[in-house]
Design a protein around this motif. Structure first.
Motif, PDB file in Angstrom:
ATOM      1  N   ARG A   6       0.826  -1.216   0.000  1.00 33.53           N
ATOM      2  CA  ARG A   6       0.000   0.000   0.000  1.00 33.53           C
ATOM      3  C   ARG A   6       0.854   1.257   0.000  1.00 33.53           C
ATOM      4  O   ARG A   6       1.927   1.294   0.609  1.00 33.53           O
ATOM      5  CB  ARG A   6      -0.848   0.056   1.272  1.00 33.53           C
ATOM      6  CG  ARG A   6      -1.983  -0.948   1.299  1.00 33.53           C
ATOM      7  CD  ARG A   6      -2.748  -0.751   2.594  1.00 33.53           C
ATOM      8  NE  ARG A   6      -3.698  -1.816   2.842  1.00 33.53           N
ATOM      9  CZ  ARG A   6      -4.947  -1.839   2.375  1.00 33.53           C
ATOM     10  NH1 ARG A   6      -5.398  -0.840   1.631  1.00 33.53           N
ATOM     11  NH2 ARG A   6      -5.758  -2.834   2.670  1.00 33.53           N
ATOM     12  N   TYR A  84      -4.588 -10.097  -3.323  1.00 24.85           N
ATOM     13  CA  TYR A  84      -4.589  -9.611  -1.936  1.00 24.85           C
ATOM     14  C   TYR A  84      -5.496 -10.464  -1.042  1.00 24.85           C
ATOM     15  O   TYR A  84      -5.013 -11.138  -0.122  1.00 24.85           O
ATOM     16  CB  TYR A  84      -5.010  -8.130  -1.924  1.00 24.85           C
ATOM     17  CG  TYR A  84      -5.222  -7.551  -0.546  1.00 24.85           C
ATOM     18  CD1 TYR A  84      -4.150  -7.209   0.261  1.00 24.85           C
ATOM     19  CD2 TYR A  84      -6.510  -7.351  -0.041  1.00 24.85           C
ATOM     20  CE1 TYR A  84      -4.342  -6.693   1.538  1.00 24.85           C
ATOM     21  CE2 TYR A  84      -6.713  -6.826   1.220  1.00 24.85           C
ATOM     22  CZ  TYR A  84      -5.633  -6.500   2.013  1.00 24.85           C
ATOM     23  OH  TYR A  84      -5.839  -5.992   3.270  1.00 24.85           O
ATOM     24  N   ASN A  89      -3.726 -13.229   1.550  1.00 28.52           N
ATOM     25  CA  ASN A  89      -4.393 -13.363   2.848  1.00 28.52           C
ATOM     26  C   ASN A  89      -5.149 -14.675   3.047  1.00 28.52           C
ATOM     27  O   ASN A  89      -5.560 -14.983   4.169  1.00 28.52           O
ATOM     28  CB  ASN A  89      -5.315 -12.150   3.077  1.00 28.52           C
ATOM     29  CG  ASN A  89      -4.476 -10.896   3.274  1.00 28.52           C
ATOM     30  OD1 ASN A  89      -3.433 -10.939   3.932  1.00 28.52           O
ATOM     31  ND2 ASN A  89      -4.886  -9.802   2.664  1.00 28.52           N
ATOM     32  N   TRP A  93      -0.762 -15.721   4.401  1.00 23.79           N
ATOM     33  CA  TRP A  93      -0.952 -15.270   5.802  1.00 23.79           C
ATOM     34  C   TRP A  93      -1.217 -16.452   6.739  1.00 23.79           C
ATOM     35  O   TRP A  93      -0.496 -16.622   7.740  1.00 23.79           O
ATOM     36  CB  TRP A  93      -2.069 -14.213   5.848  1.00 23.79           C
ATOM     37  CG  TRP A  93      -2.328 -13.664   7.220  1.00 23.79           C
ATOM     38  CD1 TRP A  93      -3.212 -14.160   8.143  1.00 23.79           C
ATOM     39  CD2 TRP A  93      -1.700 -12.520   7.837  1.00 23.79           C
ATOM     40  NE1 TRP A  93      -3.179 -13.400   9.291  1.00 23.79           N
ATOM     41  CE2 TRP A  93      -2.273 -12.391   9.133  1.00 23.79           C
ATOM     42  CE3 TRP A  93      -0.735 -11.609   7.433  1.00 23.79           C
ATOM     43  CZ2 TRP A  93      -1.892 -11.381  10.019  1.00 23.79           C
ATOM     44  CZ3 TRP A  93      -0.360 -10.598   8.312  1.00 23.79           C
ATOM     45  CH2 TRP A  93      -0.929 -10.495   9.586  1.00 23.79           C
ATOM     46  N   ASP A 138       7.365  -6.920   2.902  1.00 19.20           N
ATOM     47  CA  ASP A 138       6.308  -7.844   3.330  1.00 19.20           C
ATOM     48  C   ASP A 138       5.846  -8.905   2.340  1.00 19.20           C
ATOM     49  O   ASP A 138       6.219  -8.920   1.169  1.00 19.20           O
ATOM     50  CB  ASP A 138       5.129  -7.048   3.886  1.00 19.20           C
ATOM     51  CG  ASP A 138       4.707  -7.607   5.246  1.00 19.20           C
ATOM     52  OD1 ASP A 138       5.285  -8.620   5.677  1.00 19.20           O
ATOM     53  OD2 ASP A 138       3.805  -7.042   5.877  1.00 19.20           O
ATOM     54  N   TYR A 139       5.019  -9.794   2.912  1.00 20.83           N
ATOM     55  CA  TYR A 139       4.682 -11.073   2.286  1.00 20.83           C
ATOM     56  C   TYR A 139       3.941 -10.942   0.964  1.00 20.83           C
ATOM     57  O   TYR A 139       3.932 -11.885   0.183  1.00 20.83           O
ATOM     58  CB  TYR A 139       3.856 -11.930   3.264  1.00 20.83           C
ATOM     59  CG  TYR A 139       2.513 -11.321   3.645  1.00 20.83           C
ATOM     60  CD1 TYR A 139       2.439 -10.267   4.532  1.00 20.83           C
ATOM     61  CD2 TYR A 139       1.324 -11.802   3.116  1.00 20.83           C
ATOM     62  CE1 TYR A 139       1.218  -9.700   4.885  1.00 20.83           C
ATOM     63  CE2 TYR A 139       0.095 -11.240   3.470  1.00 20.83           C
ATOM     64  CZ  TYR A 139       0.065 -10.189   4.346  1.00 20.83           C
ATOM     65  OH  TYR A 139      -1.147  -9.627   4.689  1.00 20.83           O
ATOM     66  N   GLN A 140       3.313  -9.793   0.717  1.00 17.98           N
ATOM     67  CA  GLN A 140       2.576  -9.654  -0.550  1.00 17.98           C
ATOM     68  C   GLN A 140       3.527  -9.501  -1.738  1.00 17.98           C
ATOM     69  O   GLN A 140       3.116  -9.665  -2.888  1.00 17.98           O
ATOM     70  CB  GLN A 140       1.659  -8.421  -0.516  1.00 17.98           C
ATOM     71  CG  GLN A 140       0.680  -8.347   0.652  1.00 17.98           C
ATOM     72  CD  GLN A 140       1.257  -7.551   1.818  1.00 17.98           C
ATOM     73  OE1 GLN A 140       2.473  -7.317   1.893  1.00 17.98           O
ATOM     74  NE2 GLN A 140       0.395  -7.162   2.745  1.00 17.98           N
ATOM     75  N   ILE A 163       5.960 -10.218   8.985  1.00 16.30           N
ATOM     76  CA  ILE A 163       5.168 -11.254   9.674  1.00 16.30           C
ATOM     77  C   ILE A 163       6.079 -12.456   9.967  1.00 16.30           C
ATOM     78  O   ILE A 163       7.245 -12.462   9.569  1.00 16.30           O
ATOM     79  CB  ILE A 163       3.918 -11.624   8.837  1.00 16.30           C
ATOM     80  CG1 ILE A 163       4.281 -12.392   7.564  1.00 16.30           C
ATOM     81  CG2 ILE A 163       3.130 -10.365   8.462  1.00 16.30           C
ATOM     82  CD1 ILE A 163       3.070 -12.954   6.811  1.00 16.30           C
ATOM     83  N   ARG A 275      -6.026  -5.395  15.305  1.00 14.98           N
ATOM     84  CA  ARG A 275      -6.903  -5.594  14.149  1.00 14.98           C
ATOM     85  C   ARG A 275      -7.705  -6.871  14.422  1.00 14.98           C
ATOM     86  O   ARG A 275      -7.200  -7.787  15.075  1.00 14.98           O
ATOM     87  CB  ARG A 275      -6.077  -5.802  12.867  1.00 14.98           C
ATOM     88  CG  ARG A 275      -5.453  -4.559  12.302  1.00 14.98           C
ATOM     89  CD  ARG A 275      -4.697  -4.830  10.996  1.00 14.98           C
ATOM     90  NE  ARG A 275      -3.731  -5.894  11.110  1.00 14.98           N
ATOM     91  CZ  ARG A 275      -3.908  -7.140  10.650  1.00 14.98           C
ATOM     92  NH1 ARG A 275      -4.993  -7.485  10.009  1.00 14.98           N
ATOM     93  NH2 ARG A 275      -2.977  -8.055  10.808  1.00 14.98           N
ATOM     94  N   THR A 312     -10.775  -5.419   9.454  1.00 16.97           N
ATOM     95  CA  THR A 312      -9.655  -5.665   8.555  1.00 16.97           C
ATOM     96  C   THR A 312     -10.011  -6.812   7.615  1.00 16.97           C
ATOM     97  O   THR A 312     -10.719  -7.746   8.024  1.00 16.97           O
ATOM     98  CB  THR A 312      -8.389  -6.000   9.402  1.00 16.97           C
ATOM     99  OG1 THR A 312      -7.280  -6.220   8.559  1.00 16.97           O
ATOM    100  CG2 THR A 312      -8.571  -7.233  10.270  1.00 16.97           C
ATOM    101  N   ARG A 313      -9.596  -6.761   6.374  1.00 20.60           N
ATOM    102  CA  ARG A 313      -9.714  -7.848   5.385  1.00 20.60           C
ATOM    103  C   ARG A 313     -11.095  -8.510   5.413  1.00 20.60           C
ATOM    104  O   ARG A 313     -11.209  -9.746   5.398  1.00 20.60           O
ATOM    105  CB  ARG A 313      -8.617  -8.885   5.649  1.00 20.60           C
ATOM    106  CG  ARG A 313      -7.244  -8.240   5.638  1.00 20.60           C
ATOM    107  CD  ARG A 313      -6.152  -9.178   6.019  1.00 20.60           C
ATOM    108  NE  ARG A 313      -4.907  -8.425   6.197  1.00 20.60           N
ATOM    109  CZ  ARG A 313      -3.820  -8.871   6.790  1.00 20.60           C
ATOM    110  NH1 ARG A 313      -3.799 -10.104   7.267  1.00 20.60           N
ATOM    111  NH2 ARG A 313      -2.752  -8.127   6.907  1.00 20.60           N
TER     112      ARG A 313
HETATM  113  O1  F6P Z   1       1.393  -6.982   9.744  1.00 19.92           O
HETATM  114  C1  F6P Z   1       1.391  -7.077   8.388  1.00 19.92           C
HETATM  115  C2  F6P Z   1       0.523  -6.033   7.705  1.00 19.92           C
HETATM  116  O2  F6P Z   1       0.525  -6.233   6.323  1.00 19.92           O
HETATM  117  C3  F6P Z   1       0.966  -4.600   8.028  1.00 19.92           C
HETATM  118  O3  F6P Z   1       1.994  -4.155   7.199  1.00 19.92           O
HETATM  119  C4  F6P Z   1      -0.313  -3.842   7.869  1.00 19.92           C
HETATM  120  O4  F6P Z   1      -0.339  -2.624   8.571  1.00 19.92           O
HETATM  121  C5  F6P Z   1      -1.341  -4.821   8.417  1.00 19.92           C
HETATM  122  O5  F6P Z   1      -0.806  -6.115   8.183  1.00 19.92           O
HETATM  123  C6  F6P Z   1      -2.724  -4.699   7.799  1.00 19.92           C
HETATM  124  O6  F6P Z   1      -2.611  -4.958   6.462  1.00 19.92           O
HETATM  125  P1  F6P Z   1      -3.669  -4.761   5.318  1.00 19.92           P
HETATM  126  O7  F6P Z   1      -4.829  -4.000   5.862  1.00 19.92           O
HETATM  127  O8  F6P Z   1      -2.951  -3.991   4.257  1.00 19.92           O
HETATM  128  O9  F6P Z   1      -4.021  -6.126   4.867  1.00 19.92           O
END
Ligand code: F6P
Length: 467
Positions: A6, A84, A89, A93, A138-140, A163, A275, A312-313
Motif C-alpha cells: 500500500r 490480496y 491473505n 498469511w 512484506d509477504y505480498q 510477519i 486488528r 480488517t480484510r
Molecule cells: O502486519 C502485516 C501487515 O501487512 C501490516 O503491514 C499492515 O499494517 C497490516 O498487516 C494490515 O494490512 P492490510 O490492511 O494492508 O491487509
C-alpha cells in the motif's frame, strides 16, 4: 525507494486523500525524513478493469506526501480479489502464521499474485535512479526482488518480512515454495523479525534451492562473478518518543480519566488493541477474562475490559468468522455477568487515532497481548512507551516476535487459558516496586531499539554504493 503493498495514504469520501494509519507508514516517515525518497504501492482504489468496461476510474492519488514522491501501482478489483484477498491473505498469511486456520492454495490466485508482483517490479525498474537502494516490504511482494534484479542488476535491493516466517514443515506445503524462495533470493539483504525466522529461511533455502549457508547468508552465482545474500533478524521498533509525547499532553491525560469514568471508574481496567484478526487471540483472552469474573477472581462490577478491534480484510471468509466468534463471546459474557447495568466487556469494532489510543494505554492497568502467532506486535511496545510513570503491566504471548525482546513482560502461552488467567491475577497483585522494575526494563528496550535504529541497521547492511 520503498516498495510496499500500500501507498502511505488512503482515500476517504469526506476528507479526500489522507495519511494512512499503521506501523509501516510512521516507521518509514521518520526514516525518509530529509532523504530523497520514492514510495511505490497500491492506492487502495480499484483501477478500471479491462474485462469489465463498466468500472469507473478511481480518484488519482497525489504525486507526493511531504517530501516523499508517490508512484501508484494500478490494481483492478479482480487483481485485488486474487492477489490480496486470495493468495496473500488466504494462502500466505495463514501458512506463515503456522496454520491457525487452513491455508487455501489456488493455482489461479498464485498466477494473479505473480502478475501483480511483476507489475510492481516493472514500475520500480522504470522509476529507480541508477544504483538506488530499494527496500521491498512484506509477504505480498516476495517475488519482487528477483523480478527486479533481472531487470535492474545495478540496484541494491533489501527485503523485510513483517510477519512470521514458518518452520520447514509448514512452509513446505506451499506448491510454489521454490518460486517464493527464489523470489526472495533476488535481494542483497533478507530481513526477518526474529532469529528463529531467519533460521527457518536458511534451512528452507538449503533444502529447496540447493545452496549452502556461508556466514549466516548465501554466496550465489551472479553473471561471471558471485554475490552475497545476507539473511538476518532486524526486530522492528516503534517511534517510542511519539507515545511519550502524546501522554504528556494534558488533553490526552484528561481523556484517559474520562475513559475510566465512562466505564464506571473500575478498580481494574484491562485493555486489548488489535486488528480483528484470528491470529491475535482476541477470543482466548475474552474467554480468560470472562472466566476470571465467573470464578469470582475479578469482580464484574469493579472490572472493565476494553477490546478495540478495528475491521480488517473483511472480504476474507476467516475474518468474517472471527468477527462472529468474538461478537458472540462478548455478548455471552456480558449476558452472563452481573446485575442490570453491568457490562464489563466493552468491544469497539472501529479504528482509532493515535491520541485516543494513547489515552487508552494511559488508562489501562493491564494490557493483554495474546496472539496465537505474531511477527512482532507493535501494540505491546506502544503500551510500554506510553507508561511514562512506570506503572501498568504487560501480559504478552510468547508466540509474538516482541516476546524475544520484552522478557520482563508477563509471558504467557495463549493456548493455556489457566496459565493466562494466573498471570493476569499475578500481574494485578504484584507490588508497585516490582511492577515498576519490570516496566523500567521494558521501556528501556523499547526506547533503545526504536524504529529509527531498526531502519538504520537494515539500510547499513545493504551493499555500499558502487563508485
Ligand atoms: O502486519 C502485516 C501487515 O501487512 C501490516 O503491514 C499492515 O499494517 C497490516 O498487516 C494490515 O494490512 P492490510 O490492511 O494492508 O491487509
Amino acid at each position: 525507494m520503498i516498495v510496499a503493498n500500500r501507498l502511505p495514504l488512503e482515500y476517504d469520501a469526506e476528507d479526500g486523500w489522507r495519511r494512512a494509519p499503521g506501523g509501516l507508514v510512521s516507521a518509514m516517515e521518520s526514516v525518509l525524513r530529509d532523504q530523497e525518497a520514492l514510495w511505490v504501492g497500491w492506492s487502495g482504489q480499484f483501477c478500471a478493469d479491462p474485462d469489465d468496461p463498466g468500472t469507473a476510474s478511481p480518484p488519482e492519488p497525489p504525486d507526493s506526501m511531504g517530501d516523499i514522491e508517490l508512484v501508484s501501482v494500478p490494481l483492478s478489483r479482480a487483481d485485488v480479489a486474487a492477489h490480496y484477498d486470495g493468495f496473500s491473505n488466504g494462502a500466505l498469511w495463514p501458512n506463515y502464521h503456522g496454520g491457525i486456520v487452513a491455508p487455501v492454495y489456488h493455482r489461479s490466485q498464485f498466477e494473479a499474485h505473480r502478475a501483480v508482483n511483476d507489475r510492481f517490479a516493472e514500475i520500480v525498474a522504470q522509476t529507480a535512479p541508477t544504483g538506488a537502494r530499494v527496500w521491498v516490504h512484506d509477504y505480498q511482494l516476495q517475488l519482487v526482488p528477483s523480478l527486479l534484479r533481472a531487470r535492474r542488476p545495478d540496484l541494491r535491493i533489501g527485503f523485510f518480512l513483517h510477519i512470521p516466517f514458518p518452520p520447514i514443515e509448514v512452509f513446505s506445503q506451499l506448491p510454489w515454495r521454490t518460486q517464493i524462495l527464489e523470489g526472495l533470493m533476488g535481494a542483497d539483504v533478507i530481513g526477518f523479525q526474529t532469529t528463529d525466522a531467519a533460521v527457518n529461511f536458511r534451512r528452507l533455502a538449503e533444502r529447496y534451492l540447493g545452496v549452502e549457508e556461508v556466514d549466516g547468508g548465501f554466496e550465489l552465482a551472479d553473471g561471471d562473478g558471485r554475490r552475497h545474500v545476507t539473511v538476518a533478524a532486524f526486530p522492528i521498533g516503534i517511534r517510542a518518543s511519539d507515545y511519550a509525547d502524546l501522554v504528556a499532553d494534558p488533553d490526552v491525560q484528561q481523556r484517559a480519566k474520562q475513559i475510566r469514568a465512562d466505564v464506571g471508574d473500575p478498580d481494574v481496567l484491562l485493555l486489548g488493541v488489535d486488528r480483528l484478526d484470528y491470529t491475535k487471540g482476541i477470543d482466548v483472552r475474552i474467554q480468560a477474562v470472562t472466566e476470571l469474573m465467573l470464578d469470582g477472581e475479578l469482580d464484574p462490577e469493579r472490572t472493565a475490559f476494553i477490546q478495540v478491534a478495528p475491521p480488517t480484510r473483511a472480504k476474507v471468509e476467516e475474518y468474517q468468522k472471527i468477527r462472529s466468534d468474538v461478537e458472540l463471546l462478548v455478548s455471552r459474557a456480558n449476558g452472563a455477568l452481573g446485575p442490570v447495568g453491568t457490562n464489563p466487556i466493552h468491544y469497539m469494532h472501529q479504528a482509532m487515532g493515535p491520541a485516543e489510543l494513547a489515552a487508552l494505554y494511559l488508562a489501562a492497568d493491564v494490557m493483554l497481548v495474546t496472539p496465537l502467532r505474531d511477527g512482532m506486535n507493535l501494540v505491546a511496545k506502544e503500551y510500554v512507551a506510553a507508561r511514562t510513570n512506570d506503572t501498568g503491566a504487560l501480559v504478552l504471548s510468547e508466540f509474538t516476535g516482541a516476546a524475544e525482546q520484552m522478557t520482563e513482560a508477563w509471558l504467557i502461552n495463549p493456548y493455556d487459558i489457566r496459565g493466562m488467567k494466573r498471570s493476569i491475577i499475578d500481574a494485578l497483585n504484584e507490588s508497585p516496586a516490582a511492577a515498576a522494575h519490570r516496566m523500567r526494563g521494558l521501556r528501556q528496550g523499547v526506547f533503545e531499539h526504536d524504529v529509527a535504529s531498526w531502519a538504520q541497521d537494515f539500510l547499513d547492511s545493504l551493499p555500499p554504493e558502487q563508485q
